[in-house]
Design a protein around this motif. Structure first.
Motif, mmCIF file in Angstrom:
data_model
loop_
_atom_site.group_PDB
_atom_site.id
_atom_site.type_symbol
_atom_site.label_atom_id
_atom_site.label_comp_id
_atom_site.label_asym_id
_atom_site.label_seq_id
_atom_site.Cartn_x
_atom_site.Cartn_y
_atom_site.Cartn_z
ATOM 1 N N MET A 197 -10.785 -0.918 5.711
ATOM 2 C CA MET A 197 -9.200 -1.079 4.954
ATOM 3 C C MET A 197 -8.711 0.453 4.880
ATOM 4 O O MET A 197 -9.316 1.527 3.451
ATOM 5 C CB MET A 197 -8.863 -1.525 3.499
ATOM 6 N N GLN A 216 -11.008 -3.421 -3.806
ATOM 7 C CA GLN A 216 -10.122 -4.046 -2.341
ATOM 8 C C GLN A 216 -9.858 -4.974 -0.693
ATOM 9 O O GLN A 216 -9.182 -5.399 -0.933
ATOM 10 C CB GLN A 216 -9.912 -2.785 -1.126
ATOM 11 N N HIS A 217 -10.779 -6.279 -1.265
ATOM 12 C CA HIS A 217 -11.284 -6.805 -0.022
ATOM 13 C C HIS A 217 -10.506 -8.218 -1.150
ATOM 14 O O HIS A 217 -9.847 -9.129 -0.306
ATOM 15 C CB HIS A 217 -12.130 -7.296 -0.568
ATOM 16 N N GLU A 264 -7.249 -8.477 -3.529
ATOM 17 C CA GLU A 264 -6.950 -7.840 -3.256
ATOM 18 C C GLU A 264 -6.552 -7.979 -2.486
ATOM 19 O O GLU A 264 -5.077 -8.447 -2.018
ATOM 20 C CB GLU A 264 -6.520 -6.724 -4.366
ATOM 21 N N GLN A 265 -7.521 -7.651 -1.130
ATOM 22 C CA GLN A 265 -6.432 -7.456 0.428
ATOM 23 C C GLN A 265 -5.383 -6.172 -0.190
ATOM 24 O O GLN A 265 -3.748 -6.113 0.498
ATOM 25 C CB GLN A 265 -5.951 -8.990 0.928
ATOM 26 N N ASP A 266 -5.530 -5.341 -0.216
ATOM 27 C CA ASP A 266 -5.249 -4.106 -1.006
ATOM 28 C C ASP A 266 -5.928 -3.397 -1.106
ATOM 29 O O ASP A 266 -6.375 -3.066 -1.717
ATOM 30 C CB ASP A 266 -4.038 -4.566 -1.896
ATOM 31 N N PRO A 267 -5.668 -2.067 0.165
ATOM 32 C CA PRO A 267 -5.812 -0.840 0.479
ATOM 33 C C PRO A 267 -5.616 -0.266 -0.755
ATOM 34 O O PRO A 267 -6.846 1.253 -1.202
ATOM 35 C CB PRO A 267 -6.183 -0.352 1.637
ATOM 36 N N ASN A 268 -4.920 -0.118 -1.287
ATOM 37 C CA ASN A 268 -4.306 0.621 -2.578
ATOM 38 C C ASN A 268 -4.640 0.125 -3.949
ATOM 39 O O ASN A 268 -3.857 0.903 -4.748
ATOM 40 C CB ASN A 268 -3.139 1.069 -1.868
ATOM 41 N N VAL A 269 -6.151 -0.459 -4.041
ATOM 42 C CA VAL A 269 -5.896 -1.408 -5.434
ATOM 43 C C VAL A 269 -6.489 -0.515 -6.680
ATOM 44 O O VAL A 269 -5.983 -0.786 -7.801
ATOM 45 C CB VAL A 269 -6.876 -2.333 -5.383
ATOM 46 N N HIS A 282 -4.802 2.996 -7.013
ATOM 47 C CA HIS A 282 -3.899 3.108 -7.640
ATOM 48 C C HIS A 282 -3.102 2.231 -8.704
ATOM 49 O O HIS A 282 -2.650 2.099 -9.832
ATOM 50 C CB HIS A 282 -2.117 3.058 -6.426
ATOM 51 N N SER A 283 -2.657 0.677 -8.196
ATOM 52 C CA SER A 283 -2.823 -0.736 -9.378
ATOM 53 C C SER A 283 -3.235 -0.415 -10.176
ATOM 54 O O SER A 283 -3.152 -0.373 -11.891
ATOM 55 C CB SER A 283 -2.600 -1.620 -8.530
#
Length: 277
Positions: free
Chosen positions: A1, A259-260, A262-267, A269-270
């Motif tokens: 990602m 990241q995997h 959540e499928q979110d490369p910016n996890v 940041h969250s």
């Protein structure tokens, strides 16, 4: 990602952690107890109890600071938080879980029993309270205070310390731990869920692709419609020892697992945004 990797401070604290958990269960133990009529006086109960005690011994022998365990009758759970900075924690936990599984299998086969099924899963966990431990700490502090004042002897202090029992206890790492939930539910689904035993099943979220240094069976798309849980597992049939301090490149660290999941490369940041000011 993405090609760039965000920097995670060594002392970064978040309200949730990325966790890895393995749940292992002895196959056929319930039938042994059932055949004995759930009576400890039945001759067959002695065999079941001997099997259970040997299982507990093997789990205890494999437990460590970075591989703590909890046994619950014929099942056991091991757990650890993954590092957001290095993949070595992931690799170490995988190796320890495999060693535990193989030793249990060897013991089971030697004694003529069916073996065990282990499911290793990843997921988030919320930070928990240490209520049970705090209660015991208060009892111990009272004991030390009385000993310091000379109100009790050293012998009495030792005797009372040995008798301290909590009214309530908890393992914070296993509370609101969704890796534990996934591992437990998946293992319980057994053959019906596509995970027949005895076998070791690993959550493929721990890897970038399919590592060629591990002997893996085909991907298993597992899900539990009732809880809305899903994961891709694969059976490990052999896991060689690798002398790589940081772990192989195709093993994910905690941040990559997050990241995997959540499928979110910016996890990251969250996670940072979830920290209360």
């Amino acid at each position: 990602m993405g090609t760039s990797r965000p920097i995670v401070s060594k002392n970064a604290k978040f309200p949730c952690q990325v966790s890895v958990v393995c749940w292992i269960d002895l196959l056929g133990y319930g039938r042994m107890i059932s055949t004995a009529g759930f009576s400890p006086l039945h001759p067959l109960a002695a065999k079941a109890l001997k099997r259970l005690r040997r299982f507990h011994e093997v789990v205890a022998d494999n437990s460590a600071r970075n591989f703590p365990t909890l046994v619950m009758n014929d099942g056991a759970v091991a757990y650890r938080d993954l590092s957001l900075r290095t993949r070595s924690n992931t690799h170490d936990f995988l190796n320890r879980a495999w060693t535990l599984f193989r030793q249990i299998q060897e013991t089971e086969e030697k004694d003529g029993y069916p073996g065990a099924r282990l499911v290793l899963a990843s997921g988030f966990r919320m930070l928990g309270r240490r209520a049970g431990i705090d209660a015991r700490a208060g009892q111990f502090k009272s004991l030390i205070d009385r000993f310091g004042r000379g109100a009790i002897s050293a012998e009495q202090a030792i005797r009372e310390a040995a008798m301290i029992q909590p009214k309530f206890d908890i393992i914070p790492h296993l509370q609101a731990n969704f890796a534990f939930t996934k591992a437990y539910i998946a293992e319980s689904s057994g053959t019906t869920g596509g995970l027949p035993g005895p076998a070791f099943y690993v959550d493929m979220a721990l890897f970038n692709g399919r590592p060629n240094w591990i002997k893996l069976g085909p991907d298993i798309d597992w899900k539990d419609d009732r809880l809305g849980l899903s994961a891709t597992f694969a059976r490990i049939t052999d896991l060689p020892v690798l002398n790589e301090e940081q772990g192989p490149l195709d093993i994910r660290d905690g941040l990559q697992v997050a990241q995997h999941l959540e499928q979110d490369p910016n996890v990251l940041h969250s996670l940072r945004a979830s920290v209360k000011p």
